[in-house]
Design a protein around this motif. Structure first.
Motif, PDB file in Angstrom:
ATOM      1  N   ILE A  60       0.749 -20.376 -16.481  1.00 46.22           N
ATOM      2  CA  ILE A  60       0.067 -20.175 -15.203  1.00 46.22           C
ATOM      3  C   ILE A  60      -1.409 -20.515 -15.293  1.00 46.22           C
ATOM      4  CG2 ILE A  60      -0.654 -18.451 -13.494  1.00 46.22           C
ATOM      5  CD1 ILE A  60       1.987 -17.035 -13.896  1.00 46.22           C
ATOM      6  N   PHE A  68       0.979 -21.744 -10.577  1.00 47.42           N
ATOM      7  CA  PHE A  68       1.510 -21.415  -9.254  1.00 47.42           C
ATOM      8  C   PHE A  68       1.523 -22.661  -8.351  1.00 47.42           C
ATOM      9  CE2 PHE A  68      -0.107 -16.903 -10.102  1.00 47.42           C
ATOM     10  CZ  PHE A  68       1.158 -16.449 -10.451  1.00 47.42           C
ATOM     11  N   LEU A  91      -0.404 -13.259 -17.860  1.00 47.35           N
ATOM     12  CA  LEU A  91      -0.499 -12.424 -16.666  1.00 47.35           C
ATOM     13  C   LEU A  91       0.790 -11.628 -16.533  1.00 47.35           C
ATOM     14  CD1 LEU A  91      -1.998 -15.011 -14.135  1.00 47.35           C
ATOM     15  CD2 LEU A  91      -3.217 -13.239 -15.424  1.00 47.35           C
ATOM     16  N   ASP A  96       1.887 -10.815  -9.895  1.00 52.95           N
ATOM     17  CA  ASP A  96       1.982 -12.192 -10.361  1.00 52.95           C
ATOM     18  C   ASP A  96       3.441 -12.606 -10.540  1.00 52.95           C
ATOM     19  OD1 ASP A  96      -0.812 -12.725 -10.511  1.00 52.95           O
ATOM     20  OD2 ASP A  96      -0.904 -11.503 -12.332  1.00 52.95           O
ATOM     21  N   ARG A  99       4.931 -13.158  -7.094  1.00 52.53           N
ATOM     22  CA  ARG A  99       4.428 -14.404  -6.517  1.00 52.53           C
ATOM     23  C   ARG A  99       5.142 -15.611  -7.117  1.00 52.53           C
ATOM     24  NH1 ARG A  99      -1.723 -16.924  -6.994  1.00 52.53           N
ATOM     25  NH2 ARG A  99      -1.323 -18.767  -5.664  1.00 52.53           N
TER      26      ARG A  99
END
Length: 382
Positions: A60, A68, A91, A96, A99
């Motif tokens: 990420i 993302f 993360l 997160d 998402r």
């Protein structure tokens, strides 16, 4: 080894840290997959577009576009949207993870990761992706076979309508799926008569398609009862009963004599034909006594209805896929609306008449697709 295992699977590893890439490559090499590497999001997108890997392990936190955004772009591209993505990131916040999953990722592994966990997750999603590809391959093959069946079924229908002095004819035929159970045939007999058969095998799946084909074969093979509506339906029913199938057939068979304008009709569980009488300026069903649909047991007697057509009259033969067409509010198109539409036609061109009915039917149904086959034959007496 099956065909889907013969091609080496590939995994794209995306991380800006060389140490992480080395660890992933060392961990995954035992799987025997081809390993592709990208150190940033832009390169990852380019490789994914060209190589179409079977799985992507995506970090990420990267310079440039982050993981993302890479995932969002992958899922918005038709060429890459089906490639499964597993996020690998330090993360570890629930937000997160949510998402990432909302963007289309299939899994999320937090760093520092355990090699055995990564291998287990990768194996799971490679297997799922492999099975998904196999299902899609089988679906593509089935769709191709159904298209062939549909083409063959179309060959069973007349490739043109005969030209009969004093008559104009047009037909509409539409299946709800690739192939259906509706059938029509129109023959000009040696003695100048015109024979019309319309049949509807129950349902619209494979059994209905088989019954449609068998009905066509039986009708085309018969040469002795073509001018006798009662004998023709009795013959078709007797042979359909021998098949011992769960699908049954409705039918209407009519023979028209252009010299006398007499029409003789036999009916087996089929919708009544509709006649528009020019002298009365209205349309109505012709009350034909009939027998039950074909395929249960032989008939002891098949009644025949005789009527005389006049210049300017119109005839409509159809299957119940027309009147049973459901609208968006679940109500049915119905016989009354069909009669009104048939009566309201301004011209005596049968093709225009059918087009107007089909347009009205589509307007009535709205966005709801047809769930049954539809066939109509319109005849206008000049």
């Amino acid at each position: 080894m099956t065909e889907m295992h013969q091609t080496m699977e590939s995994i794209l590893l995306v991380d800006d840290q060389p140490a992480n890439l080395q660890l992933l490559m060392h961990t995954l090499k035992r799987l025997g997959c081809r390993l592709l590497v990208a150190k940033n999001g832009e390169t990852a997108l380019a490789i994914a577009k060209k190589a179409r890997p079977d799985l992507i392990l995506l970090d990420i936190m990267m310079p440039g576009i982050d993981g993302f955004e890479v995932c969002r772009r992958l899922k918005s591209d038709a060429d890459t949207q089906k490639i499964p993505v597993i996020f690998l990131s330090a993360l570890d916040d629930t937000g997160d993870k949510v998402r990432g999953l909302q963007l289309g990722a299939v899994d999320y592994v937090a760093k520092p990761f355990q090699p055995e966990e990564v291998i287990a997750r990768v194996n799971t999603h490679l297997t799922i992706h492999r099975l998904s590809r196999e299902v899609q391959r089988q679906r593509d093959e089935l769709e191709h076979e159904l298209q062939i069946v549909s083409q063959i079924q179309r060959y069973l229908l007349p490739d043109h309508l005969p030209r009969i002095d004093g008559l104009k004819m047009a037909v509409h035929y539409e299946t709800s799926r690739y192939a259906g159970g509706d059938y029509y045939d129109i023959l000009e007999l040696p003695n100048g008569l015109l024979a019309v058969l319309m049949a509807d095998a129950e349902g619209h799946s494979a059994p209905a398609t088989v019954m449609m084909g068998m009905t066509a074969a039986l009708f085309r093979a018969c040469s002795t009862f073509l001018d006798k509506p009662d004998r023709m339906l009795a013959y078709l029913n007797e042979n359909i009963c021998k098949m011992n199938m769960e699908s049954h057939v409705t039918a209407i068979y009519a023979v028209y004599d252009p010299r006398t304008r007499k029409l003789r009709i036999a009916r087996a569980g089929h919708p009544l034909p509709i006649r528009y009488r020019l002298s009365e300026k209205k349309a109505a069903e012709i009350p034909c006594e009939g027998v039950f649909l074909m395929g249960f047991e032989p008939y002891s007697h098949v009644p025949v209805t005789e009527t005389t057509l006049q210049p300017g009259d119109r005839m409509l033969f159809y299957t119940d896929g027309i009147t049973d067409r459901a609208g968006e509010t679940e109500d049915l198109y119905g016989t009354d609306r069909l009669i009104r539409q048939f009566s309201a036609a301004a011209l005596n061109d049968p093709a225009d008449i059918l087009t107007a009915i089909v347009d009205d039917l589509k307007q009535f149904a709205g966005n709801r697709p047809a769930d049954d086959d539809q066939a109509m034959l319109a005849i206008v007496v000049e």
